[in-house]
Enzyme design. Sequence first.
Site, PDB file in Angstrom:
ATOM      1  N   ARG A   1      -2.439  20.507  -7.310  1.00  0.00           N
ATOM      2  CA  ARG A   1      -3.382  21.625  -7.439  1.00  0.00           C
ATOM      3  C   ARG A   1      -2.722  22.837  -8.105  1.00  0.00           C
ATOM      4  O   ARG A   1      -3.376  23.561  -8.849  1.00  0.00           O
ATOM      5  CB  ARG A   1      -3.870  22.070  -6.060  1.00  0.00           C
TER       6      ARG A   1
ATOM      7  N   GLU B   1      -7.650   2.379  -5.233  1.00  0.00           N
ATOM      8  CA  GLU B   1      -7.252   1.301  -6.161  1.00  0.00           C
ATOM      9  C   GLU B   1      -8.268   0.156  -6.184  1.00  0.00           C
ATOM     10  O   GLU B   1      -8.350  -0.582  -7.160  1.00  0.00           O
ATOM     11  CB  GLU B   1      -5.859   0.768  -5.804  1.00  0.00           C
TER      12      GLU B   1
ATOM     13  N   ASP C   1      -3.655   0.684   4.997  1.00  0.00           N
ATOM     14  CA  ASP C   1      -4.999   0.620   4.419  1.00  0.00           C
ATOM     15  C   ASP C   1      -6.126   1.016   5.387  1.00  0.00           C
ATOM     16  O   ASP C   1      -7.227   1.326   4.956  1.00  0.00           O
ATOM     17  CB  ASP C   1      -5.277  -0.796   3.894  1.00  0.00           C
TER      18      ASP C   1
ATOM     19  N   ILE D   1       5.056   5.225  -3.107  1.00  0.00           N
ATOM     20  CA  ILE D   1       5.444   6.470  -2.429  1.00  0.00           C
ATOM     21  C   ILE D   1       4.671   6.592  -1.109  1.00  0.00           C
ATOM     22  O   ILE D   1       5.186   7.097  -0.113  1.00  0.00           O
ATOM     23  CB  ILE D   1       5.082   7.691  -3.335  1.00  0.00           C
TER      24      ILE D   1
ATOM     25  N   ARG E   1      -5.927  -1.235  -1.028  1.00  0.00           N
ATOM     26  CA  ARG E   1      -6.439  -2.589  -1.317  1.00  0.00           C
ATOM     27  C   ARG E   1      -7.958  -2.531  -1.519  1.00  0.00           C
ATOM     28  O   ARG E   1      -8.398  -1.795  -2.398  1.00  0.00           O
ATOM     29  CB  ARG E   1      -6.067  -3.562  -0.196  1.00  0.00           C
TER      30      ARG E   1
ATOM     31  N   ARG F   1      11.488  -2.041  23.812  1.00  0.00           N
ATOM     32  CA  ARG F   1      11.859  -1.287  25.027  1.00  0.00           C
ATOM     33  C   ARG F   1      10.893  -1.560  26.175  1.00  0.00           C
ATOM     34  O   ARG F   1      11.296  -1.618  27.337  1.00  0.00           O
ATOM     35  CB  ARG F   1      11.931   0.202  24.693  1.00  0.00           C
TER      36      ARG F   1
ATOM     37  N   ASP G   1      -4.276  -8.015   7.593  1.00  0.00           N
ATOM     38  CA  ASP G   1      -5.128  -9.200   7.648  1.00  0.00           C
ATOM     39  C   ASP G   1      -4.334 -10.516   7.582  1.00  0.00           C
ATOM     40  O   ASP G   1      -4.541 -11.411   8.400  1.00  0.00           O
ATOM     41  CB  ASP G   1      -6.133  -9.116   6.480  1.00  0.00           C
TER      42      ASP G   1
HETATM   43  O1  F6P Z   1      -1.723  -3.486   2.188  1.00  0.00           O
HETATM   44  C1  F6P Z   1      -0.866  -2.422   1.939  1.00  0.00           C
HETATM   45  C2  F6P Z   1      -0.703  -2.199   0.465  1.00  0.00           C
HETATM   46  O2  F6P Z   1       0.160  -1.097   0.271  1.00  0.00           O
HETATM   47  C3  F6P Z   1      -2.009  -1.993  -0.308  1.00  0.00           C
HETATM   48  O3  F6P Z   1      -2.508  -0.690  -0.182  1.00  0.00           O
HETATM   49  C4  F6P Z   1      -1.558  -2.357  -1.707  1.00  0.00           C
HETATM   50  O4  F6P Z   1      -2.637  -2.818  -2.483  1.00  0.00           O
HETATM   51  C5  F6P Z   1      -0.567  -3.455  -1.472  1.00  0.00           C
HETATM   52  O5  F6P Z   1      -0.096  -3.322  -0.139  1.00  0.00           O
HETATM   53  C6  F6P Z   1       0.598  -3.455  -2.406  1.00  0.00           C
HETATM   54  O6  F6P Z   1       1.321  -4.605  -2.180  1.00  0.00           O
HETATM   55  P1  F6P Z   1       2.714  -4.911  -2.904  1.00  0.00           P
HETATM   56  O7  F6P Z   1       3.717  -3.964  -2.305  1.00  0.00           O
HETATM   57  O8  F6P Z   1       2.994  -6.329  -2.591  1.00  0.00           O
HETATM   58  O9  F6P Z   1       2.515  -4.610  -4.352  1.00  0.00           O
END
Ligand code: F6P
Length: 304
Positions: free
Chosen positions: A139, A207, A112, A235, A156, A10, A88
Amino acid sequence: MNAAVRAVVRSALFRGLEVYGVQRGYQGLLNEDLRQMDLRSVGDIIQRGGTILQTARCKEFLTPEGQQRGADVLRKHGIDGLVVIGGDGSYQGANKLSKLGIKTMGLPGTIDNDIPFTDFTIGFDTATSIVVDAINKLRDTMTSHERSSVVEVMGRHCGDIALYAGLASGAESILVPEVPFDIREISQRMRENFQNGKRHSIVIVAEGVCGGEEIARQITEHSGIEPRVTVLGHIQRGGSPTHNDRILASRLGDFAVERLEAGDSAKACGLVKGQLVTTDIDTVVSTKKAFNMDLYNLAIRLAQ
Ligand code: F6P
């Protein structure tokens, strides 16, 4: 991401430009999957998660031949400037294209929050809100049953989702890749807390540290407590975006078009202390975002 797509389309149309959407990111670019966008093509999307342009991981674009073909496709279609929304990998691609003479502008689109030179990335606020909402629900059970919970979140290599969601939900322990921790000490503190009248215990683990199951196993080994594990997974990447994300995306999308039209290229847009800024993509991709130790220490102080 939809709010960013809407803003770019837009804002560009408002300036009298023609706009094309590339379907499925760099993969779509190589497949010449471009479609003209009009005002209505981005109607009714600001409240939707995901992206109407879809996205894909593209191995071919990691090669110099793939990047050259991408630049050729853009030239063939008469594209003067490209706005890339992503993390990235997307920025690395934009950087390569700019070195091949394509004007590019990056928008930080990832849950992330791992992109430097912007306080927040588009999607981070929504993902963090989803985690906080999930912990609120957990909780109820944990308090009623006097149990502990390990919640594994995405991010990530970055601990920001765990940090912000942990602080906002009052988690007892926040485990992130940026800060070393002693699981033995954490486990013993959990046991003492229960003995001193705490009725639940929430451990949030990014993670990038390791899996939630592994952390739960170690807690059991050191304390005898048997935490329940919840892995929130994808989710976190869906649902209607928060108003903060929609506003961030709208501001950054409009700014990206303004900067491209002004002749800027090879820049990433960001919002720093309320101000819209651009930074060389080269600098952005070669800098690691600093972890907010002040917030981390605050979370630790308040989680007693
Ligand atoms: O970079 C976003 C992200 O959701 C990370 O938090 C996660 O590690 C990754 O992508 C998961 O990637 P995929 O959906 O390819 O499993």
